[in-house]
Design a protein around this motif. Structure first.
Motif, PDB file in Angstrom:
ATOM      1  N   GLU A   7      67.220  58.053  49.707  1.00 42.55           N
ATOM      2  CA  GLU A   7      68.271  57.345  50.431  1.00 42.55           C
ATOM      3  C   GLU A   7      68.163  55.863  50.090  1.00 42.55           C
ATOM      4  N   TYR A   8      69.285  55.228  49.790  1.00 42.78           N
ATOM      5  CA  TYR A   8      69.250  53.821  49.390  1.00 42.78           C
ATOM      6  C   TYR A   8      70.529  53.117  49.818  1.00 42.78           C
ATOM      7  N   THR A   9      70.396  51.825  50.092  1.00 41.13           N
ATOM      8  CA  THR A   9      71.558  51.030  50.477  1.00 41.13           C
ATOM      9  C   THR A   9      72.357  50.667  49.229  1.00 41.13           C
ATOM     10  N   SER A  10      73.646  50.501  49.422  1.00 37.56           N
ATOM     11  CA  SER A  10      74.547  50.268  48.292  1.00 37.56           C
ATOM     12  C   SER A  10      74.299  48.931  47.598  1.00 37.56           C
ATOM     13  N   CYS A  40      61.590  71.909  42.740  1.00 40.06           N
ATOM     14  CA  CYS A  40      61.928  70.611  43.340  1.00 40.06           C
ATOM     15  C   CYS A  40      63.443  70.472  43.448  1.00 40.06           C
ATOM     16  N   LYS A  41      63.898  70.120  44.635  1.00 43.79           N
ATOM     17  CA  LYS A  41      65.328  69.947  44.870  1.00 43.79           C
ATOM     18  C   LYS A  41      65.563  68.579  45.494  1.00 43.79           C
ATOM     19  N   SER A  42      66.381  67.770  44.839  1.00 40.93           N
ATOM     20  CA  SER A  42      66.621  66.407  45.316  1.00 40.93           C
ATOM     21  C   SER A  42      68.079  66.174  45.642  1.00 40.93           C
ATOM     22  N   ARG A  43      68.270  65.303  46.600  1.00 38.75           N
ATOM     23  CA  ARG A  43      69.595  64.813  46.910  1.00 38.75           C
ATOM     24  C   ARG A  43      69.507  63.301  47.028  1.00 38.75           C
ATOM     25  N   LEU A  44      70.507  62.619  46.507  1.00 36.53           N
ATOM     26  CA  LEU A  44      70.553  61.153  46.534  1.00 36.53           C
ATOM     27  C   LEU A  44      71.670  60.734  47.477  1.00 36.53           C
ATOM     28  N   LEU A  45      71.329  59.882  48.414  1.00 33.26           N
ATOM     29  CA  LEU A  45      72.286  59.462  49.423  1.00 33.26           C
ATOM     30  C   LEU A  45      72.434  57.942  49.400  1.00 33.26           C
ATOM     31  N   ALA A  60      67.704  45.102  51.669  1.00 33.87           N
ATOM     32  CA  ALA A  60      68.089  46.403  51.132  1.00 33.87           C
ATOM     33  C   ALA A  60      66.914  47.352  51.351  1.00 33.87           C
ATOM     34  N   PHE A  61      67.179  48.663  51.273  1.00 29.66           N
ATOM     35  CA  PHE A  61      66.062  49.593  51.369  1.00 29.66           C
ATOM     36  C   PHE A  61      66.269  50.809  50.483  1.00 29.66           C
ATOM     37  N   VAL A  62      65.139  51.402  50.125  1.00 32.60           N
ATOM     38  CA  VAL A  62      65.091  52.712  49.473  1.00 32.60           C
ATOM     39  C   VAL A  62      64.048  53.508  50.241  1.00 32.60           C
ATOM     40  N   HIS A  63      64.444  54.690  50.702  1.00 35.30           N
ATOM     41  CA  HIS A  63      63.522  55.568  51.432  1.00 35.30           C
ATOM     42  C   HIS A  63      63.469  56.913  50.719  1.00 35.30           C
ATOM     43  N   LEU A  64      62.265  57.325  50.361  1.00 34.77           N
ATOM     44  CA  LEU A  64      62.049  58.601  49.690  1.00 34.77           C
ATOM     45  C   LEU A  64      61.358  59.534  50.673  1.00 34.77           C
ATOM     46  N   HIS A  65      62.044  60.600  51.043  1.00 30.87           N
ATOM     47  CA  HIS A  65      61.501  61.599  51.965  1.00 30.87           C
ATOM     48  C   HIS A  65      61.176  62.852  51.165  1.00 30.87           C
ATOM     49  N   VAL A  66      59.932  63.311  51.274  1.00 32.80           N
ATOM     50  CA  VAL A  66      59.482  64.505  50.551  1.00 32.80           C
ATOM     51  C   VAL A  66      58.934  65.498  51.567  1.00 32.80           C
TER      52      VAL A  66
END
Length: 122
Positions: A7-10, A40-45, A60-66
């Motif tokens: 998940e990341y801000t624009s 592994c299955k990823s989605r980008l938001l 800004a932020f980038v959050h990686l949830h696993v």
């Protein structure tokens, strides 16, 4: 089995390709967790509506949830989290000097009895 959300801000500047970053994430997870990369299955938001801190727009932020199946040691999860955070830092920080960029990684367990998959998880 690993379920990954990036998940990341624009306002994140990223000259590199997000797909290349996710491919590297998959390789790290596969190696550390010991799962086939095909699991592994990823989605980008991309978040176009967000509010950080005082709302000034300077952040800004980038959050990686696993999420991985339970049973991995805390040491393994610490290693995985640190490697993924390092990947985000080396990939994203050089390109993002206009905003204060916050990078976070979260590793969570999937409770095996609550996870359903076809074909079945071995």
């Amino acid at each position: 089995m690993p379920q990954i959300t990036l998940e990341y801000t624009s306002n994140v500047q990223n000259a590199s390709d997000w797909d290349i970053l996710v491919e590297q994430v998959h390789k790290i997870i596969s190696k550390i967790v010991g799962t086939e990369i095909d699991n592994c299955k990823s989605r980008l938001l991309e978040q176009t509506r967000y509010f950080i801190g005082d709302g000034s727009g300077k952040m800004a932020f980038v959050h990686l949830h696993v999420a991985i199946l339970e049973g991995r040691s805390e040491v393994l999860k610490q290693e995985l989290g640190n490697m993924l955070l390092n990947l985000l830092q080396t990939t994203l920080l050089p390109e993002n000097t206009q905003h204060e960029l916050q990078l976070t990684v979260e590793i969570r367990d999937i409770i095996r009895r609550d996870y359903f998959k076809y074909p079945k998880v071995k």
